[in-house]
Motif scaffolding. Structure first.
Motif, PDB file in Angstrom:
ATOM      1  N   GLU A   3      21.500  -9.386 -12.530  1.00 35.22           N
ATOM      2  CA  GLU A   3      20.397  -8.601 -11.975  1.00 35.22           C
ATOM      3  C   GLU A   3      19.449  -8.136 -13.070  1.00 35.22           C
ATOM      4  O   GLU A   3      19.870  -7.819 -14.180  1.00 35.22           O
ATOM      5  CB  GLU A   3      20.964  -7.383 -11.232  1.00 35.22           C
ATOM      6  CG  GLU A   3      19.936  -6.596 -10.483  1.00 35.22           C
ATOM      7  CD  GLU A   3      20.547  -5.577  -9.519  1.00 35.22           C
ATOM      8  OE1 GLU A   3      19.800  -4.702  -9.089  1.00 35.22           O
ATOM      9  OE2 GLU A   3      21.747  -5.678  -9.210  1.00 35.22           O
ATOM     10  N   HIS A  55      10.003 -12.191  -4.464  1.00 33.26           N
ATOM     11  CA  HIS A  55      10.633 -10.895  -4.812  1.00 33.26           C
ATOM     12  C   HIS A  55       9.753  -9.695  -4.475  1.00 33.26           C
ATOM     13  O   HIS A  55      10.082  -8.567  -4.833  1.00 33.26           O
ATOM     14  CB  HIS A  55      11.062 -10.857  -6.285  1.00 33.26           C
ATOM     15  CG  HIS A  55       9.938 -10.900  -7.280  1.00 33.26           C
ATOM     16  ND1 HIS A  55       8.962  -9.938  -7.367  1.00 33.26           N
ATOM     17  CD2 HIS A  55       9.662 -11.796  -8.255  1.00 33.26           C
ATOM     18  CE1 HIS A  55       8.128 -10.235  -8.354  1.00 33.26           C
ATOM     19  NE2 HIS A  55       8.522 -11.370  -8.898  1.00 33.26           N
ATOM     20  N   LEU A 115      10.568  -5.745  -4.305  1.00 32.23           N
ATOM     21  CA  LEU A 115      11.817  -5.442  -5.006  1.00 32.23           C
ATOM     22  C   LEU A 115      11.498  -5.032  -6.437  1.00 32.23           C
ATOM     23  O   LEU A 115      10.770  -5.725  -7.136  1.00 32.23           O
ATOM     24  CB  LEU A 115      12.727  -6.677  -5.048  1.00 32.23           C
ATOM     25  CG  LEU A 115      13.175  -7.266  -3.714  1.00 32.23           C
ATOM     26  CD1 LEU A 115      13.930  -8.567  -3.946  1.00 32.23           C
ATOM     27  CD2 LEU A 115      14.053  -6.261  -2.975  1.00 32.23           C
ATOM     28  N   VAL A 152      15.970  -7.394  -8.986  1.00 36.97           N
ATOM     29  CA  VAL A 152      16.347  -8.590  -8.237  1.00 36.97           C
ATOM     30  C   VAL A 152      17.767  -8.983  -8.612  1.00 36.97           C
ATOM     31  O   VAL A 152      18.063  -9.228  -9.783  1.00 36.97           O
ATOM     32  CB  VAL A 152      15.387  -9.760  -8.539  1.00 36.97           C
ATOM     33  CG1 VAL A 152      15.719 -10.958  -7.666  1.00 36.97           C
ATOM     34  CG2 VAL A 152      13.936  -9.342  -8.345  1.00 36.97           C
ATOM     35  N   GLN A 196      19.181 -13.032  -4.248  1.00 41.97           N
ATOM     36  CA  GLN A 196      18.130 -12.400  -3.444  1.00 41.97           C
ATOM     37  C   GLN A 196      16.915 -13.300  -3.302  1.00 41.97           C
ATOM     38  O   GLN A 196      16.142 -13.144  -2.373  1.00 41.97           O
ATOM     39  CB  GLN A 196      17.713 -11.053  -4.046  1.00 41.97           C
ATOM     40  CG  GLN A 196      18.591  -9.909  -3.598  1.00 41.97           C
ATOM     41  CD  GLN A 196      18.035  -8.574  -4.025  1.00 41.97           C
ATOM     42  OE1 GLN A 196      17.942  -8.270  -5.212  1.00 41.97           O
ATOM     43  NE2 GLN A 196      17.657  -7.764  -3.067  1.00 41.97           N
ATOM     44  N   GLU A 229      15.755 -17.249  -2.931  1.00 38.30           N
ATOM     45  CA  GLU A 229      16.337 -18.542  -2.571  1.00 38.30           C
ATOM     46  C   GLU A 229      15.864 -19.625  -3.525  1.00 38.30           C
ATOM     47  O   GLU A 229      14.785 -20.176  -3.371  1.00 38.30           O
ATOM     48  CB  GLU A 229      15.968 -18.895  -1.129  1.00 38.30           C
ATOM     49  CG  GLU A 229      16.727 -18.068  -0.115  1.00 38.30           C
ATOM     50  CD  GLU A 229      16.483 -18.536   1.299  1.00 38.30           C
ATOM     51  OE1 GLU A 229      16.290 -19.750   1.516  1.00 38.30           O
ATOM     52  OE2 GLU A 229      16.477 -17.668   2.187  1.00 38.30           O
TER      53      GLU A 229
END
Length: 151
Positions: free
Chosen positions: A23, A69, A72, A75, A79, A81
């Motif tokens: 992340e 994203h 957000l 990330v 999350q 694709e």
């Protein structure tokens, strides 16, 4: 002559980065994909991603990745694709080298660095964009290749 690389989508590169680093902030992910593209142009003499990079107020941005994203701050892997399996060995080696150099840097440090470099500065300058002004002018692959190959 380097092998012919087939460019992939920015979300596929983002997936590969996140598999390696986990992340991170959306800003850091954008900058790492940008540097992966820039260094691929130098080292592999080929683009890594199919999409164009734009000189937004906050630095280089790949709009398609931004859309993935949007909203957000941070990330997490999965999350977005993307499919890292679409990248070849050389493309993954380029990403690994970029992460070795830039991966431990904070998102703001990376953003400040891109703001100090010619591809982003010149694209905005040529479009007449002042500091903080919104804009979507392209940072050309030629400008990235020329600048980063000189470092």
């Amino acid at each position: 002559m380097p092998a012919q690389h087939i460019p992939v989508r920015a979300v596929d590169v983002a997936a590969a980065i996140q598999e390696r680093m986990g992340e991170m902030t959306a800003m850091k992910l954008q900058k790492l994909v940008y540097y992966s593209q820039a260094w691929s142009l130098v080292w592999d003499e080929a683009p890594l991603i199919t999409e164009q990079v734009q000189a937004w107020a906050n630095g280089p941005v790949i709009p398609e990745l931004y859309t993935a994203h949007r909203g957000l701050y941070s990330v997490a892997p999965g999350q977005i694709e993307g499919d890292s399996g679409k990248l070849d060995k050389d493309q993954l080696e380029t990403i690994d080298a970029v992460l070795q150099h830039y991966g431990d840097k904070h998102s703001q440090w990376l953003s400040d660095l891109t703001h100090a470099e010619d591809p982003w500065k010149n694209a905005r300058q040529q479009a007449g964009l002042t500091d903080g002004a919104r804009g979507n002018v392209e940072i050309s692959q030629a400008a990235m290749a020329e600048y980063y190959s000189s470092l």
